[in-house]
Design an enzyme around this catalytic site. Structure first.
Site, mmCIF file in Angstrom:
data_model
loop_
_atom_site.group_PDB
_atom_site.id
_atom_site.type_symbol
_atom_site.label_atom_id
_atom_site.label_comp_id
_atom_site.label_asym_id
_atom_site.label_seq_id
_atom_site.Cartn_x
_atom_site.Cartn_y
_atom_site.Cartn_z
ATOM 1 N N SER A 134 0.742 -1.210 0.029
ATOM 2 C CA SER A 134 0.050 0.071 0.037
ATOM 3 C C SER A 134 0.874 1.340 -0.075
ATOM 4 C CB SER A 134 -0.842 0.064 1.217
ATOM 5 O OG SER A 134 -0.051 0.008 2.496
ATOM 6 N N GLU A 135 2.092 1.261 -0.357
ATOM 7 C CA GLU A 135 3.082 2.289 0.021
ATOM 8 C C GLU A 135 2.710 3.447 -0.921
ATOM 9 O OE1 GLU A 135 5.562 -1.295 1.394
ATOM 10 O OE2 GLU A 135 3.831 -0.859 -0.372
ATOM 11 N N VAL A 136 2.047 3.242 -2.218
ATOM 12 C CA VAL A 136 1.934 4.381 -3.143
ATOM 13 C C VAL A 136 0.630 5.143 -2.448
ATOM 14 C CG1 VAL A 136 0.065 2.979 -4.477
ATOM 15 C CG2 VAL A 136 1.270 4.906 -5.521
ATOM 16 N N VAL A 138 0.718 6.539 0.257
ATOM 17 C CA VAL A 138 1.498 7.304 1.359
ATOM 18 C C VAL A 138 2.605 8.059 0.630
ATOM 19 C CG1 VAL A 138 0.491 6.309 3.389
ATOM 20 C CG2 VAL A 138 2.645 5.657 2.559
#
Length: 260
Positions: A134-136, A138
């Site tokens: 889910s890094e994208v 943030v």
């Protein structure tokens, strides 16, 4: 011993459990050090033939890195005095593991936790566990775990996961060969035990040398690999386990492995 990781032994099987259930078993330096200590313990004990890596509770296997904002508000920083990040050290150590690593995915495996799953040799997961990066969402990208993701995740699936940040279930991951088995929660332990039993009854020497060779062949050219492979095969044929395996086959009896 780490307060965030529990090590337990059951015969030839070592279980490494992340015990930060209140933090969804998030990955931090202490967790990485605890897992590494378990891998070192297994390497020092030739009677350990398989390692199960799991998390505490039933919600999360590992929810990713336990990141805290730096003084300037950035979500990630490197220590100039120690440029080797703890995740990189952990992944290098996992890559060098001599025993088979089996991930028992008891809950969601996200971001760095998904990287840990992909760094294991085999995976048994709850069918409803979510997996993804889910890094994208943030403003980041799953840089640290890409080396393992590239090994296990088909390119189109990997790109969709990285670019949208949307997770998939273990059932979907099974269809893409990211996990070996996706089972109901009630069957997780039985399926993990079944898989581990199939591993620990095989030659520990063959597995150890085979894993070592596989790690090297991954980084070789095709021609170099074909030169290296017969050399290793000849060396393996001279081990006690190989001689015992051939003798047991001819004599139609179960082999008695020595691990040598």
């Amino acid at each position: 011993m780490s307060n965030s990781v529990d090590l337990s032994r059951d015969g030839p099987v070592l279980t490494i459990k992340i015990t930060r259930e209140s933090r969804r078993n998030a990955l931090n330096a202490e967790v990485a050090e605890g897992i590494t200590a378990g891998l070192d313990m297994a390497d020092a004990d030739h009677t350990i033939r398989a390692i199960v890596l799991t998390g505490e509770g039933d919600k999360a296997f590992c929810a990713g890195g336990d990141l805290q904002p730096t003084a300037d508000g950035a979500p990630f920083a490197m220590n100039e005095a120690d440029p080797s990040h703890y995740v990189a050290r952990l992944f290098r150590r996992m890559n060098m593991a001599r025993q088979p690593l089996v991930a028992r995915v008891n809950g969601h495996a996200l971001a760095g936790g998904f990287g840990v799953v992909c760094g294991c040799d085999m995976v048994v997961a709850r069918d409803d566990a979510l997996m993804g990066v889910s890094e994208v969402k943030v403003g980041l990208f799953p840089m640290m775990i890409l080396p393992f993701l590239l090994r296990t995740t088909p390119n189109r699936v990997l790109m969709e996961m990285c670019l949208t940040g949307e997770p998939i279930t273990a059932t979907e991951a099974l269809r893409h060969d990211i996990v070996n088995y996706a089972v109901p929660a009630a069957d997780l332990d039985a399926k993990t035990d079944w898989l581990v039993e199939r591993v620990i009854t095989k030659s520990p020497t063959g597995i150890r040398l085979g894993k070592q060779s596989l790690a090297r062949i991954r980084d070789m050219s095709f021609d170099a690999a074909l030169e290296y492979a017969p050399f290793m095969l000849a060396n393996m044929a001279r081990t006690e386990d190989a001689r015992e395996g051939f003798a047991a086959f001819i004599e139609k009896r179960p082999p008695q492995w020595t691990g040598r």
